[in-house]
Design an enzyme around this catalytic site. Sequence first.
Site, short mmCIF file in Angstrom:
data_model
loop_
_atom_site.label_atom_id
_atom_site.label_comp_id
_atom_site.label_asym_id
_atom_site.label_seq_id
_atom_site.Cartn_x
_atom_site.Cartn_y
_atom_site.Cartn_z
N LYS A 128 0.83 -1.22 0.00
CA LYS A 128 0.00 0.00 0.00
C LYS A 128 0.86 1.26 0.00
CE LYS A 128 -4.16 -2.13 1.66
NZ LYS A 128 -4.90 -2.61 2.82
N LYS A 210 -3.63 -10.56 -8.03
CA LYS A 210 -4.97 -11.10 -7.72
C LYS A 210 -6.05 -10.14 -8.21
CE LYS A 210 -5.80 -8.76 -3.42
NZ LYS A 210 -6.85 -8.66 -2.47
N LYS A 213 -10.68 -5.09 -5.75
CA LYS A 213 -11.75 -4.12 -5.95
C LYS A 213 -11.29 -2.88 -6.69
CE LYS A 213 -14.20 -5.07 -1.75
NZ LYS A 213 -13.05 -4.97 -0.82
P1 ADP Z 1 -10.05 -6.31 -1.89
O1 ADP Z 1 -8.61 -6.73 -1.80
O2 ADP Z 1 -10.66 -6.67 -3.19
O3 ADP Z 1 -10.30 -4.87 -1.51
P2 ADP Z 1 -10.91 -6.98 0.80
O4 ADP Z 1 -9.59 -6.50 1.33
O5 ADP Z 1 -12.14 -6.26 1.17
O6 ADP Z 1 -10.82 -7.16 -0.80
O7 ADP Z 1 -11.05 -8.49 1.22
C1 ADP Z 1 -12.29 -9.15 1.46
C2 ADP Z 1 -12.09 -10.65 1.44
O8 ADP Z 1 -11.90 -11.08 0.08
C3 ADP Z 1 -10.86 -11.12 2.22
O9 ADP Z 1 -11.21 -12.31 2.89
C4 ADP Z 1 -9.85 -11.39 1.15
O10 ADP Z 1 -8.94 -12.40 1.54
C5 ADP Z 1 -10.72 -11.88 0.00
N1 ADP Z 1 -10.10 -11.63 -1.31
C6 ADP Z 1 -9.89 -10.42 -1.90
N2 ADP Z 1 -9.33 -10.58 -3.12
C7 ADP Z 1 -9.17 -11.94 -3.30
C8 ADP Z 1 -8.68 -12.76 -4.38
N3 ADP Z 1 -8.28 -12.24 -5.52
N4 ADP Z 1 -8.69 -14.10 -4.21
C9 ADP Z 1 -9.15 -14.66 -3.07
N5 ADP Z 1 -9.65 -13.95 -2.02
C10 ADP Z 1 -9.67 -12.61 -2.13
#
Ligand code: ADP
Length: 347
Positions: A128, A210, A213
């Site tokens: 970040k 990965k 969002k």
């Molecule tokens: P993001 O990284 O998309 O903002 P969050 O930090 O809100 O997502 O994470 C919400 C949940 O989704 C967490 O449990 C995280 O491990 C899971 N998650 C987010 N991106 C992935 C991904 N590409 N593959 C598997 N799990 C994911």
Amino acid sequence: MEKKRDSTPAGPNESVSRQIVMSGIRPTGFLHLGNYFGAMRNYIKMQDEFDCFFMVADLHSLTTHPDTRELKANVHRVLAENIACGLDPEKVALYCQSQVHETAELYLYLNMMAYKGELEKTTTFKDKVRLNPENVNAGLLTYPVLQTADIILHRASYVPVGKDQEQHLEMARTFANRFNHRYGEVFPEPQAFNYNQNLVKVPSLDGAGKMSKSENQMATLYLADSDEIIRKKVMKAKTDSGPTEKNAPKPDYIENIFLLMKLVSSPATVQQFEDDYNNCNIRYGDLKKQLAEDMVSFIAPIRNKTDAILQDEKGLEQIMRKGAEKANKSAGETMKLVRAAMGLNYF
Ligand code: ADP
């Protein structure tokens, strides 16, 4: 030994002895396939077996998204998408993080037990900082501490998350154990949880990192994407001219397409393309067309249901209020134990 909960926390059909589950998703944009397969798929399964606390992590989102003008709409969207995927607010505590004020108190205490050096080493913090060098705030550094507070506030044992959260969960165990050592046993050790054992990482369509969002939006499949956009994104996924040797190992970006296919297509379909690949007669155009159609069949019903739920703002507010009541009850019980253990109960 960890202290047992003294009363029933969440929905109507849980018993005192059930294990506690906690997890959250940040309202920083549209939910995607990674959120679904890394987290929500497990939430939905777990709601029948455990006492579940699932929250929209609005406070966490402030570490990277300080502008709150869209926050309410984003919170509503995350709630609606969770419900559209099958989460039942009657069975679980579905709430918004900022509605549980004890989180801030526990976060404060835990911050006294978290060291700068260990926080600075966190991979997500370093990522970040790289992405956003002009907003390296203290909240970003202590993100894993706040996450620990969210989890142990309900004395949760299981945390359904994707692979990207593995290190944070390790830190949550460290902080919980540190508290227990210093002040007496209050918290169980939280474990990252996935029914299929290995934690999931859903790769982005360009094979670089990965799905997420807010980054790489054209390489991420969102639960709100239209059929047309889904087809477009899948057809753009990186491929090559195909294998030249039988049973050759797959390059990462081809492995990723198969991985996505395993998530949404039937085992027979996956097997057919595996065989084609191993016999060197795979046509990547056909593979992607099939994946696109199976992806549309998976996403379209969720998208349509979400849209319907979002129409009922009053209903969503009601759900949040009820979720907050359940979460506050559980948080209040834990904080009594915490203050007593720390000797902060003067009268
Ligand atoms: P993001 O990284 O998309 O903002 P969050 O930090 O809100 O997502 O994470 C919400 C949940 O989704 C967490 O449990 C995280 O491990 C899971 N998650 C987010 N991106 C992935 C991904 N590409 N593959 C598997 N799990 C994911």
